[in-house]
Each structure stands twice: as C-alpha cells, then as structure tokens.
Design a protein around this motif. Structure first.
Motif, PDB file in Angstrom:
ATOM      1  N   ASN A  16      83.054  26.724   5.062  1.00 19.63           N
ATOM      2  CA  ASN A  16      82.794  25.908   6.252  1.00 19.63           C
ATOM      3  C   ASN A  16      81.971  26.673   7.284  1.00 19.63           C
ATOM      4  OD1 ASN A  16      84.224  23.745   5.182  1.00 19.63           O
ATOM      5  ND2 ASN A  16      86.123  24.286   6.229  1.00 19.63           N
ATOM      6  N   ARG A  17      82.302  27.936   7.484  1.00 23.66           N
ATOM      7  CA  ARG A  17      81.554  28.754   8.440  1.00 23.66           C
ATOM      8  C   ARG A  17      80.113  28.946   7.985  1.00 23.66           C
ATOM      9  NH1 ARG A  17      84.815  33.834   8.404  1.00 23.66           N
ATOM     10  NH2 ARG A  17      83.075  34.661   9.587  1.00 23.66           N
ATOM     11  N   GLU A  19      78.353  26.928   6.073  1.00 26.29           N
ATOM     12  CA  GLU A  19      77.653  25.653   6.237  1.00 26.29           C
ATOM     13  C   GLU A  19      77.282  25.411   7.695  1.00 26.29           C
ATOM     14  OE1 GLU A  19      80.334  22.837   4.444  1.00 26.29           O
ATOM     15  OE2 GLU A  19      79.698  23.359   2.410  1.00 26.29           O
ATOM     16  N   GLU A  20      78.194  25.724   8.598  1.00 30.73           N
ATOM     17  CA  GLU A  20      77.926  25.554  10.026  1.00 30.73           C
ATOM     18  C   GLU A  20      76.807  26.492  10.480  1.00 30.73           C
ATOM     19  OE1 GLU A  20      77.857  24.171  13.789  1.00 30.73           O
ATOM     20  OE2 GLU A  20      78.934  23.283  12.114  1.00 30.73           O
ATOM     21  N   ALA A  22      74.406  27.685   8.605  1.00 30.58           N
ATOM     22  CA  ALA A  22      73.159  27.175   8.024  1.00 30.58           C
ATOM     23  C   ALA A  22      72.593  26.036   8.872  1.00 30.58           C
ATOM     24  CB  ALA A  22      73.396  26.711   6.585  1.00 30.58           C
ATOM     25  N   LYS A  23      73.451  25.141   9.340  1.00 30.98           N
ATOM     26  CA  LYS A  23      73.005  24.035  10.197  1.00 30.98           C
ATOM     27  C   LYS A  23      72.408  24.582  11.494  1.00 30.98           C
ATOM     28  CE  LYS A  23      76.471  20.754   8.583  1.00 30.98           C
ATOM     29  NZ  LYS A  23      77.711  20.055   8.940  1.00 30.98           N
ATOM     30  N   ARG A  24      73.064  25.572  12.081  1.00 29.60           N
ATOM     31  CA  ARG A  24      72.575  26.134  13.340  1.00 29.60           C
ATOM     32  C   ARG A  24      71.243  26.847  13.147  1.00 29.60           C
ATOM     33  NH1 ARG A  24      77.543  29.419  15.628  1.00 29.60           N
ATOM     34  NH2 ARG A  24      76.130  29.716  17.391  1.00 29.60           N
ATOM     35  N   GLU A  26      68.919  26.107  11.084  1.00 31.48           N
ATOM     36  CA  GLU A  26      67.820  25.168  10.840  1.00 31.48           C
ATOM     37  C   GLU A  26      66.929  25.032  12.065  1.00 31.48           C
ATOM     38  OE1 GLU A  26      69.398  21.432   9.502  1.00 31.48           O
ATOM     39  OE2 GLU A  26      70.077  22.289   7.599  1.00 31.48           O
ATOM     40  N   ASN A  27      67.510  25.168  13.247  1.00 37.19           N
ATOM     41  CA  ASN A  27      66.758  25.054  14.492  1.00 37.19           C
ATOM     42  C   ASN A  27      66.163  26.377  14.958  1.00 37.19           C
ATOM     43  OD1 ASN A  27      67.303  22.271  14.802  1.00 37.19           O
ATOM     44  ND2 ASN A  27      69.339  22.772  15.546  1.00 37.19           N
TER      45      ASN A  27
END
Length: 85
Positions: A16-17, A19-20, A22-24, A26-27
C-alpha cells in the motif's frame, strides 16, 4: 545482507505504501528519476577488482544522487510555495 521476513500484514502495508508513493511520484518525474537512480545503486552488485563499482564508487554515487534529490525537492517546494502566495 540480512533481510527481515515480512508477515502478511506487513507485506500488505508495504504494498500500500509503495502504491501511494508511486501515485505521488507521478506528479514529480524529477524526484521519480532520483528514486530510480538510488534503487539502481542499492541493487548494484559489488564487484571490487573487476572494474565494477566498489564501496567508494557506490558511496560517491549515493551522495551525488542525494544531493540532486535535495536540490530538486527544494526547487519543487519553492515553486509550490510561490504558487500559494
């Protein structure tokens, strides 16, 4: 290297960490690049004496990447702070 075995709950937390993060990232492609470079260094094989990277070379690369990471982080923080004004 001594790797700790993770139980199912810990594995899920790590997933979960990751994935989170990776999302952050992206920007922030510049920070992603630094993270990838640090992972590449962390996973590089130790090859002292055969023209590969020894401990000193690894240390130099880590220090360089961390400096770049710090500089890029500060630049992005400053740009974000300026947008808020």
């Amino acid at each position: 290297m001594n790797k700790k075995s993770l139980n199912a709950k810990e594995k899920e937390s790590v997933k979960n960490r990751a994935e989170e993060l990776a999302k952050r990232l992206e920007n922030h492609p510049e920070l992603l690049e630094r993270m990838e470079a640090l992972m590449d260094i962390a996973q590089a094989p130790f090859r002292e004496g055969d023209g590969g990277m020894d401990v000193d070379a690894i240390e130099d690369r880590v220090v360089g990447e961390v400096r770049k990471l710090g500089q890029q982080t500060m630049e992005q923080w400053a740009a974000h702070a300026e947008e808020q004004v």
